[in-house]
Design an enzyme around this catalytic site. Structure first.
Site, PDB file in Angstrom:
ATOM      1  N   CYS A 287       0.828  -1.216   0.000  1.00 28.30           N
ATOM      2  CA  CYS A 287       0.000   0.000   0.000  1.00 28.30           C
ATOM      3  C   CYS A 287       0.856   1.257   0.000  1.00 28.30           C
ATOM      4  O   CYS A 287       0.438   2.298  -0.492  1.00 28.30           O
ATOM      5  CB  CYS A 287      -0.910  -0.001   1.220  1.00 28.30           C
ATOM      6  SG  CYS A 287       0.009  -0.073   2.766  1.00 28.30           S
ATOM      7  N   GLU A 389      -5.116   3.691  -8.027  1.00 24.89           N
ATOM      8  CA  GLU A 389      -4.206   2.703  -7.437  1.00 24.89           C
ATOM      9  C   GLU A 389      -4.252   1.435  -8.277  1.00 24.89           C
ATOM     10  O   GLU A 389      -5.320   0.874  -8.510  1.00 24.89           O
ATOM     11  CB  GLU A 389      -4.637   2.376  -5.999  1.00 24.89           C
ATOM     12  CG  GLU A 389      -3.697   1.396  -5.325  1.00 24.89           C
ATOM     13  CD  GLU A 389      -4.197   0.921  -3.965  1.00 24.89           C
ATOM     14  OE1 GLU A 389      -5.377   0.553  -3.847  1.00 24.89           O
ATOM     15  OE2 GLU A 389      -3.397   0.905  -3.020  1.00 24.89           O
TER      16      GLU A 389
HETATM   17  P1  NAD Z   1     -10.054  -5.600  -0.104  1.00 22.17           P
HETATM   18  O1  NAD Z   1     -10.627  -4.329   0.388  1.00 22.17           O
HETATM   19  O2  NAD Z   1     -10.619  -6.201  -1.320  1.00 22.17           O
HETATM   20  O3  NAD Z   1     -10.170  -6.732   1.025  1.00 22.17           O
HETATM   21  C1  NAD Z   1      -9.640  -6.565   2.301  1.00 22.17           C
HETATM   22  C2  NAD Z   1     -10.402  -7.449   3.257  1.00 22.17           C
HETATM   23  O4  NAD Z   1     -11.731  -6.986   3.370  1.00 22.17           O
HETATM   24  C3  NAD Z   1     -10.488  -8.909   2.822  1.00 22.17           C
HETATM   25  O5  NAD Z   1     -10.358  -9.733   3.954  1.00 22.17           O
HETATM   26  C4  NAD Z   1     -11.893  -8.979   2.253  1.00 22.17           C
HETATM   27  O6  NAD Z   1     -12.449 -10.274   2.280  1.00 22.17           O
HETATM   28  C5  NAD Z   1     -12.629  -8.047   3.185  1.00 22.17           C
HETATM   29  N1  NAD Z   1     -13.869  -7.516   2.648  1.00 22.17           N
HETATM   30  C6  NAD Z   1     -14.164  -7.213   1.363  1.00 22.17           C
HETATM   31  N2  NAD Z   1     -15.415  -6.706   1.286  1.00 22.17           N
HETATM   32  C7  NAD Z   1     -15.924  -6.677   2.540  1.00 22.17           C
HETATM   33  C8  NAD Z   1     -17.164  -6.285   3.109  1.00 22.17           C
HETATM   34  N3  NAD Z   1     -18.152  -5.798   2.361  1.00 22.17           N
HETATM   35  N4  NAD Z   1     -17.333  -6.412   4.444  1.00 22.17           N
HETATM   36  C9  NAD Z   1     -16.342  -6.890   5.217  1.00 22.17           C
HETATM   37  N5  NAD Z   1     -15.150  -7.305   4.738  1.00 22.17           N
HETATM   38  C10 NAD Z   1     -14.942  -7.198   3.418  1.00 22.17           C
HETATM   39  O7  NAD Z   1      -8.497  -5.345  -0.243  1.00 22.17           O
HETATM   40  P2  NAD Z   1      -7.384  -6.363  -0.796  1.00 22.17           P
HETATM   41  O8  NAD Z   1      -7.591  -6.503  -2.262  1.00 22.17           O
HETATM   42  O9  NAD Z   1      -7.373  -7.580   0.053  1.00 22.17           O
HETATM   43  O10 NAD Z   1      -6.031  -5.550  -0.500  1.00 22.17           O
HETATM   44  C11 NAD Z   1      -5.516  -4.607  -1.377  1.00 22.17           C
HETATM   45  C12 NAD Z   1      -5.927  -3.215  -0.939  1.00 22.17           C
HETATM   46  O11 NAD Z   1      -5.547  -3.026   0.411  1.00 22.17           O
HETATM   47  C13 NAD Z   1      -5.224  -2.111  -1.690  1.00 22.17           C
HETATM   48  O12 NAD Z   1      -6.127  -1.066  -1.935  1.00 22.17           O
HETATM   49  C14 NAD Z   1      -4.149  -1.644  -0.732  1.00 22.17           C
HETATM   50  O13 NAD Z   1      -3.707  -0.330  -0.909  1.00 22.17           O
HETATM   51  C15 NAD Z   1      -4.840  -1.807   0.569  1.00 22.17           C
HETATM   52  N6  NAD Z   1      -3.863  -1.934   1.660  1.00 22.17           N
HETATM   53  C16 NAD Z   1      -3.717  -0.885   2.517  1.00 22.17           C
HETATM   54  C17 NAD Z   1      -2.777  -0.963   3.551  1.00 22.17           C
HETATM   55  C18 NAD Z   1      -2.569   0.162   4.520  1.00 22.17           C
HETATM   56  O14 NAD Z   1      -1.960  -0.073   5.553  1.00 22.17           O
HETATM   57  N7  NAD Z   1      -3.011   1.376   4.235  1.00 22.17           N
HETATM   58  C19 NAD Z   1      -2.019  -2.121   3.684  1.00 22.17           C
HETATM   59  C20 NAD Z   1      -2.187  -3.156   2.778  1.00 22.17           C
HETATM   60  C21 NAD Z   1      -3.139  -3.064   1.768  1.00 22.17           C
HETATM   61  O1  6OD Z   2       4.711  -1.668   8.501  1.00 27.56           O
HETATM   62  C1  6OD Z   2       3.542  -1.615   8.881  1.00 27.56           C
HETATM   63  O2  6OD Z   2       3.237  -1.565  10.086  1.00 27.56           O
HETATM   64  C2  6OD Z   2       2.458  -1.619   7.899  1.00 27.56           C
HETATM   65  N1  6OD Z   2       1.217  -1.502   8.388  1.00 27.56           N
HETATM   66  C3  6OD Z   2       2.738  -1.736   6.583  1.00 27.56           C
HETATM   67  C4  6OD Z   2       1.751  -1.701   5.569  1.00 27.56           C
HETATM   68  C5  6OD Z   2       2.040  -2.074   4.313  1.00 27.56           C
HETATM   69  C6  6OD Z   2       1.063  -2.065   3.279  1.00 27.56           C
HETATM   70  O3  6OD Z   2       1.015  -2.825   2.357  1.00 27.56           O
END
Ligand code: NAD
Ligand code: 6OD
Length: 485
Positions: A287, A389
């Site tokens: 992310c 993104e």
């Molecule tokens: P996603 O939002 O599709 O899913 C994340 C989680 O939410 C999964 O466990 C999914 O099953 C669940 N989910 C989906 N719809 C839901 C609903 N309606 N109710 C409850 N739960 C639900 O995200 P992803 O594809 O797994 O991950 C990629 C995304 O995550 C990217 O946008 C990335 O930027 C973001 N991300 C952010 C961070 C951060 O720390 N800011 C870290 C890692 C990933």
């Molecule tokens: O380093 C961390 O604590 C953290 N939350 C990283 C997130 C990475 C996102 O993909």
């Protein structure tokens, strides 16, 4: 073939409905196993177990006793390091060299670090009263209750434990819903909890999808006291709606379209090395990763040439290949999404500097979710590829002429998670960092983390902060006790 069951009240349980879904390895699309999908009944059992555990032995432990238990969990993850590593690499296809340095050690560290940092001095204020006797105000913290932890697939153990660690350290109980793509390490963690004597019901895992499945059942459950989520901004919005019923607290770590800013006065090799990592590590599925790179015009050609040289050296391969430093995307579905942006980049007029397609990995791997690391130039600032993104191994590199211009360009986004600034001029570094509309600003570094610091995003990248005392605020309820003297 593996079978991933829910972990509820200290036991592995099957789905009552008998519904299972497939878990495939993105390296070659081979079947790893089947995952039980939780219905409303299993989610309800898990949440009730978590609620009950708050009143059991866990609720009676002192901060010190909990901290000792969290240290034991961290040690046990380290003792079972290879099992966690195998599970994570099979689910995600990421190189073992990466997961063994980042994912698994941080999985353990998240318990150790928060075990130590969650006890903070209690606030206290003596106040005057009209009768002159005064009163004493004492801040008293209690656990918030049952925390729903919804986590993504890109750094499964790391991101899940970044929430479970502080939640448990504050005395809460948790129900985790790992991503449907990566059920393995959360499931394995259940064994560790039992081995470490964590009371049943304190740590629970339910598997499934989001809408009409485990994720939705969990986030709408009335006995869940707070929800901590990492994932896409759009999913975060849906979860916030669910949390509004009963005014439950939410913590949201969402997407990003993070800028890298490379000034002509940078150390070029450090900037190239850092930008390579921030754009391509974990196949670009971070992310915090850099998908927009702005380079001061006088070094633009040189920087671009060095980046292309480094991308050409990336070695795609199986997780266990010691030479490989670049794995597949997490799934064929995600590969389709990333590839659609590669196609869109062409439609939007990009110059493909390197990559841009699906590599030929040979008969054994061609069914996997492979994609080429890619650099584009020449896109307009309003191109979708520059604004949305992608979450893949790609970046757009664009020249800039002045500090003010690049600050405006970098901030011209709905997202606000992170940025990386490359300059040897520290006054400039501070000046620019202060103007970035982000939660995390790195200078001459990227992904460097002290877990006591705040973590989270501005604008559409999130809501609230975790890490250190910020996690303490989210994971505990503060009560003021006012004692009239
Ligand atoms: P996603 O939002 O599709 O899913 C994340 C989680 O939410 C999964 O466990 C999914 O099953 C669940 N989910 C989906 N719809 C839901 C609903 N309606 N109710 C409850 N739960 C639900 O995200 P992803 O594809 O797994 O991950 C990629 C995304 O995550 C990217 O946008 C990335 O930027 C973001 N991300 C952010 C961070 C951060 O720390 N800011 C870290 C890692 C990933
Ligand atoms: O380093 C961390 O604590 C953290 N939350 C990283 C997130 C990475 C996102 O993909």
């Amino acid at each position: 073939m593996k079978e991933f069951k829910h972990f509820i009240n200290g036991e592995y349980v099957s789905s009552a409905s008998g519904k299972l879904f497939e878990n495939r390895c993105p390296v070659d699309n081979s079947l790893i196993g089947k995952v039980h999908e939780a219905g409303e009944a299993e989610v309800d059992t898990a949440v009730r177990a978590a609620k009950a555990a708050l009143k059991g032995p866990w609720g009676k432990m002192t901060q010190k006793q909990r901290s000792t238990m969290l240290h034991r969990i961290a040690d046990r993850i380290s003792e079972r390091f290879d099992e966690f590593l195998d599970a994570e690499c099979l689910d995600t296809g990421k190189p073992r060299s990466m997961a063994s340095h980042i994912d698994i050690p941080r999985g353990a560290a998240n318990f150790k670090e928060f075990a130590d940092s969650m006890s903070h001095p209690t606030e206290g204020f003596r106040m005057d009263t009209p009768d002159g006797a005064g009163a004493l105000n004492v801040g008293h913290r209690t656990p918030k209750g049952v925390i729903a932890v919804i986590s993504p697939w890109n750094l499964p153990l790391l991101l899940m434990t970044f929430k479970v660690g502080p939640a448990l350290a504050c005395g809460n109980t948790v129900v985790v819903k790992p991503s449907e793509e990566t059920p393995a390490t959360a499931t394995l963690l259940g064994e560790v909890m039992n081995e470490c004597g964590v009371p049943p019901g304190v740590f629970n895992v339910v598997h499934g999808f989001g809408p009409d499945s485990a994720g939705a059942f969990l986030t709408t459950h009335p006995l869940v006291d707070a929800i901590t989520f990492t994932g896409e901004t759009r999913t975060g919005e849906v979860i916030m709606k669910a949390a509004s019923v009963g005014l439950r607290n939410v913590s949201m770590e969402c997407g990003g379209k993070n800028p890298g800013i490379v000034f002509a006065d940078c150390d070029l090799e450090k900037a190239v090395e850092g930008t390579m990592r921030s754009a391509f590590v974990n196949c670009g599925q971070v992310c915090l990763g850099t998908e927009r790179v702005y380079v001061e015009r006088s070094i633009f050609d040189q920087f671009l040439a060095r980046m292309k040289e480094e991308v050409a050296k990336l070695k795609l391969g199986r997780p266990e290949d010691p030479e490989a430093n670049f794995g597949p995307l997490v799934s064929l579905e995600h590969r389709d999404k990333v590839k659609s942006y590669y196609d869109l980049a062409l439609e939007e007029g990009a110059t493909v500097e390197i990559g841009g397609g699906i590599p030929d990995m040979g008969a054994e791997l061609n069914e996997g979710a492979w994609i080429e690391p890619t650099i584009w130039t020449g896109l307009a600032d309003d191109a979708r590829v520059v604004r949305e993104e992608i979450f893949g191994p790609c970046c757009h590199i664009r020249p800039f002429d002045s500090e003010d211009e690049v600050i405006a360009l970098a901030n011209d986004t709905n997202y606000g998670l992170a940025c990386a600034i490359w300059t040897e001029n520290s006054a400039r570094a501070i000046r620019v960092a202060e103007q970035m509309e982000v939660g995390l600003a790195w200078v001459n570094s990227w992904f460097l983390r002290d877990l006591r610091t705040s973590f989270g995003g501005a604008k559409h990248s999130g809501l609230g902060r975790e890490g250190g005392v910020h996690g303490l605020e989210f994971y505990s309820e503060t009560k003021n006790i006012c004692i009239k003297l």
